[in-house]
Design a protein around this motif. Structure first.
Motif, PDB file in Angstrom:
ATOM      1  N   UNK A   1      15.937  11.628  -1.102  1.00  0.00           N
ATOM      2  CA  UNK A   1      15.707  11.955   0.203  1.00  0.00           C
ATOM      3  C   UNK A   1      15.043  11.263   0.879  1.00  0.00           C
ATOM      4  N   UNK A   2      15.132  11.001   2.143  1.00  0.00           N
ATOM      5  CA  UNK A   2      14.025   9.968   2.820  1.00  0.00           C
ATOM      6  C   UNK A   2      13.594  10.893   3.701  1.00  0.00           C
ATOM      7  N   UNK A   3      12.780   9.955   4.420  1.00  0.00           N
ATOM      8  CA  UNK A   3      11.206  10.584   4.709  1.00  0.00           C
ATOM      9  C   UNK A   3      11.901  11.234   6.313  1.00  0.00           C
ATOM     10  N   UNK A   4      12.846  10.079   7.261  1.00  0.00           N
ATOM     11  CA  UNK A   4      13.720  11.126   8.087  1.00  0.00           C
ATOM     12  C   UNK A   4      14.727   9.639   7.997  1.00  0.00           C
ATOM     13  N   UNK A   5      15.853  11.350   9.259  1.00  0.00           N
ATOM     14  CA  UNK A   5      17.044  10.730   9.471  1.00  0.00           C
ATOM     15  C   UNK A   5      16.965   9.750  10.297  1.00  0.00           C
ATOM     16  N   UNK A   6      16.200   9.413  10.663  1.00  0.00           N
ATOM     17  CA  UNK A   6      16.682   8.373  12.428  1.00  0.00           C
ATOM     18  C   UNK A   6      14.625   7.983  12.247  1.00  0.00           C
ATOM     19  N   UNK A   7      14.674   6.473  12.275  1.00  0.00           N
ATOM     20  CA  UNK A   7      13.701   5.637  12.710  1.00  0.00           C
ATOM     21  C   UNK A   7      14.115   5.106  13.692  1.00  0.00           C
ATOM     22  N   UNK A   8      13.589   5.155  14.900  1.00  0.00           N
ATOM     23  CA  UNK A   8      13.777   4.283  16.262  1.00  0.00           C
ATOM     24  C   UNK A   8      12.683   3.122  16.208  1.00  0.00           C
ATOM     25  N   UNK A   9      12.641   1.738  16.141  1.00  0.00           N
ATOM     26  CA  UNK A   9      11.598   1.117  16.155  1.00  0.00           C
ATOM     27  C   UNK A   9      12.034   1.136  17.801  1.00  0.00           C
ATOM     28  N   UNK A  10      10.641   1.001  18.564  1.00  0.00           N
ATOM     29  CA  UNK A  10      10.178   0.573  19.493  1.00  0.00           C
ATOM     30  C   UNK A  10      10.635   1.685  20.825  1.00  0.00           C
ATOM     31  N   UNK A  11       9.483   2.555  21.754  1.00  0.00           N
ATOM     32  CA  UNK A  11       9.990   3.613  22.584  1.00  0.00           C
ATOM     33  C   UNK A  11       9.592   2.837  24.095  1.00  0.00           C
ATOM     34  N   UNK A  12      10.542   1.960  24.222  1.00  0.00           N
ATOM     35  CA  UNK A  12      11.303   1.772  25.644  1.00  0.00           C
ATOM     36  C   UNK A  12      12.327   2.739  25.431  1.00  0.00           C
ATOM     37  N   UNK A  14      15.141   2.319  26.007  1.00  0.00           N
ATOM     38  CA  UNK A  14      16.481   2.809  24.843  1.00  0.00           C
ATOM     39  C   UNK A  14      16.598   3.758  23.244  1.00  0.00           C
ATOM     40  N   UNK A  15      15.003   3.418  22.859  1.00  0.00           N
ATOM     41  CA  UNK A  15      14.497   4.308  21.960  1.00  0.00           C
ATOM     42  C   UNK A  15      14.537   5.514  22.643  1.00  0.00           C
ATOM     43  N   UNK A  16      13.766   6.216  23.263  1.00  0.00           N
ATOM     44  CA  UNK A  16      13.150   7.859  23.452  1.00  0.00           C
ATOM     45  C   UNK A  16      14.421   7.921  24.139  1.00  0.00           C
ATOM     46  N   UNK A  17      15.257   7.636  24.825  1.00  0.00           N
ATOM     47  CA  UNK A  17      16.986   8.290  25.548  1.00  0.00           C
ATOM     48  C   UNK A  17      17.500   8.809  23.728  1.00  0.00           C
ATOM     49  N   UNK A  18      17.656   7.340  23.182  1.00  0.00           N
ATOM     50  CA  UNK A  18      18.169   7.778  21.970  1.00  0.00           C
ATOM     51  C   UNK A  18      17.699   9.134  20.826  1.00  0.00           C
ATOM     52  N   UNK A  19      16.665   8.543  20.627  1.00  0.00           N
ATOM     53  CA  UNK A  19      15.263   9.797  20.209  1.00  0.00           C
ATOM     54  C   UNK A  19      15.580  11.356  19.960  1.00  0.00           C
ATOM     55  N   UNK A  20      14.763  11.100  21.927  1.00  0.00           N
ATOM     56  CA  UNK A  20      14.841  12.599  22.290  1.00  0.00           C
ATOM     57  C   UNK A  20      16.464  13.637  22.180  1.00  0.00           C
ATOM     58  N   UNK A  21      17.549  12.877  22.062  1.00  0.00           N
ATOM     59  CA  UNK A  21      18.764  13.044  21.970  1.00  0.00           C
ATOM     60  C   UNK A  21      19.402  13.599  20.616  1.00  0.00           C
ATOM     61  N   UNK A  22      19.144  12.391  19.831  1.00  0.00           N
ATOM     62  CA  UNK A  22      19.003  12.908  18.414  1.00  0.00           C
ATOM     63  C   UNK A  22      18.398  14.185  18.019  1.00  0.00           C
TER      64      UNK A  22
END
Ligand SMILES: Cc1cc2nc3c(=O)[nH]c(=O)nc-3n(C[C@H](O)[C@H](O)[C@H](O)COP(=O)(O)OP(=O)(O)OC[C@H]3O[C@@H](n4cnc5c(N)ncnc54)[C@H](O)[C@@H]3O)c2cc1C
Length: 500
Positions: A1-12, A14-22
């Motif tokens: 079992x992983x700690x997170x479903x998704x890890x996003x590297x970088x809060x530019x 692209x990262x924030x848009x994908x992270x927030x939608x996911x």
């Protein structure tokens, strides 16, 4: 079992848009950012009571931003206080004459007529072509382009695109030459080619849509450009996304050719089912993953990418009202000289005789960015390499600040030199060190036709399972709206390919 479903590297973007939608889609998301604030190239800092935007200063194509916010269950209007800039620019041409470009298309027609009535007809034909073309672009920007078959699908769903094949096959310069005769009119429309990081003869013709599209509205953000990344972060956090600042990713962990998490620079390992990278694709594949993990062809491909251009930025806090009349002033040079600059001065560096710039007078739109009676001016200067002539940028900085201030005082902002309270220069080297982007490149990788669409690093990695790319390195490339669109593309791919 992983700690997170998704890890996003970088809060530019692209990262924030994908992270927030996911996160909004119910995934457990962690965003890791090495800096002390979000936004990457589009962020804002304060010094001596002045607020400066570090990079991006112009927001165009709000429709693409709106697409991302509507997926977050809200609207751009609700989340970001946008200020419309009208006139969209004042242009200071190389002969010293000025041209004010209003938002209205007919007003622009009159500005062109004042220079050369022969070009009014060309402007009308250009505007008709671009009006139809730009309607097809937003779907193209938010569609995955991982394989050639994806391109075929886009054309099938939007057959109107076929009509614009010549724009894909020609250069920005070809398009301007086709519709306009007068060199001054061409000069006034040519600067935007650097918005995609290339001179007019190398930039793909599709980007000649920019000077038209800007008439849909050109915006600034009240409080500074960081307002957009902050809004994406807020929407993501409302949906459960976690953001950790000062957390640098050192490695993407790979097991059996699949990304399974990351290692931070302090040695902490965090596991996830999927890794999304907003980091420059060359750095990602060569440093964070390691060339040895890639098939040989991918290794050759990644190494062959050239970084995009970088630009020095001059941040000025002044204690007078600058004698300008628009939020954005373009200081231009003839189209042919922009090409010459690229092949000569740009390669040698230093203080070039062909100076051109965007002057952003941000406190004209939002006076709260400066103490009462004072103002903020930000100059985006001619592209440069990571050295300044024979000197390093660190060595050259003090002398270059003086030269730029002197030049722009004389050419277009009288009095500037005598009213400076704060003067800071961010060089390509500073951008490289602060944001981890090689050569300080503002659009990650070069954006000519051979590095676009399927030729750009794919949003769904072709070499490593569970690895997705967002941001300027992947389709549809660098810029505020396009990197936000890259988050839409990655989200859709992850929802399609990564089960829960
Ligand atoms: C000087 C300048 C001027 C610009 N002007 C404009 C403009 O006017 N209009 C416009 O539309 N576009 C403009 N752009 C381009 C636009 O700002 C960028 O294309 C866009 O913001 C890039 O978004 P991104 O998602 O690629 O990520 P970036 O902004 O590159 O952010 C990546 C993030 O990842 C972080 N990071 C890097 N390495 C690591 C690591 N190892 N671990 C954790 N985090 C890491 C960085 O700190 C950064 O916050 C400009 C860019 C610059 C630099």
């Amino acid at each position: 079992m992983s700690d997170f479903d998704i890890i996003v590297s970088g809060a530019g973007f692209g990262g924030l848009s994908a992270g927030a939608q996911l996160a909004k889609n119910g995934r457990k998301v962690l965003v890791l950012e090495q800096a002390e604030r979000v936004g990457g190239c589009c962020s804002t800092y304060e010094q001596n009571g002045f607020r400066f935007d570090i990079g991006a200063s112009i927001v165009e194509a709000p429709e693409l931003l709106n697409r991302a916010f509507s997926r977050l269950g809200t609207t751009l209007e609700k989340e970001v206080d946008l200020i419309e800039c009208d006139p969209i620019y004042t242009v200071i041409l190389s002969d010293g004459s000025r041209m004010t470009i209003p938002k209205s298309l007919t007003g622009t027609e009159e500005a062109i007529r004042a220079i050369d009535p022969r070009d009014v007809e060309g402007w009308r034909r250009y505007a008709t072509l671009m009006d139809n073309f730009r309607n097809t672009l937003n779907d193209f920007f938010t569609s995955p382009v991982v394989r050639f078959s994806d391109m075929a699908k886009i054309v099938k769903n939007s057959p109107a695109m076929l009509k614009y094949g010549s724009l894909f096959a020609s250069s920005y310069q070809d398009v301007l030459n086709k519709y306009f005769k007068n060199d001054k009119v061409k000069e006034s429309l040519a600067y935007q080619t650097f918005f995609i990081g290339l001179p007019p003869e190398l930039a793909p013709g599709i980007f000649a849509v920019i000077p038209f599209q800007e008439h849909d509205g050109l915006y600034y953000v009240r409080g500074g450009m960081i307002g957009i990344p902050e809004a994406l972060r807020r929407c993501g956090e409302r949906a459960g996304m976690e953001v950790r600042l000062n957390a640098k990713v050192k490695k993407v962990l790979i097991r059996k050719k699949r990304a399974v998490g990351v290692e931070l620079s302090d040695g902490t390992e965090i596991s996830s089912n999927v890794v999304v990278s907003d980091i420059n694709a060359k750095t990602l594949y060569l440093d964070l993953i390691g060339a040895e993990q890639l098939p040989w062809l991918a290794r050759v491909g990644v190494k062959s990418y050239e970084t995009a251009m970088a630009v020095p930025m001059l941040y000025l806090g002044v204690n007078y009202q600058p004698p300008l009349n628009s939020h954005h002033t373009l200081v231009t040079t003839p189209m042919e000289e922009m090409n010459d600059f690229w092949w000569s001065d740009y390669r040698t560096g230093g203080f070039t005789r062909r100076q051109f710039a965007i002057i952003s007078w941000t406190s004209q739109s939002d006076p709260h960015l400066a103490p009462a009676g004072k103002h903020v001016l930000i100059l985006t200067l001619p592209p440069s390499l990571r050295t300044c002539g024979r000197k390093s940028w660190d060595e050259a900085k003090p002398e270059m600040i003086e030269k730029y201030i002197d030049y722009y005082s004389k050419r277009c902002i009288p009095g500037l030199k005598d009213h400076i309270e704060v003067a800071e220069l961010a060089t390509p080297l500073d951008f490289e060190r602060r944001l981890g982007t090689p050569d300080g490149a503002i659009y990650a990788l070069r954006q000519d036709m051979m590095n676009e669409t399927v030729f750009r690093p794919a949003a769904k990695s072709r070499s490593i399972a569970g690895l997705y790319l967002v941001g300027a390195s992947t389709h549809p490339g660098g810029g505020v709206p396009t990197t936000i669109a890259s988050g839409i593309v990655a989200t859709d791919l992850i929802e399609r390919y990564e089960g829960r």
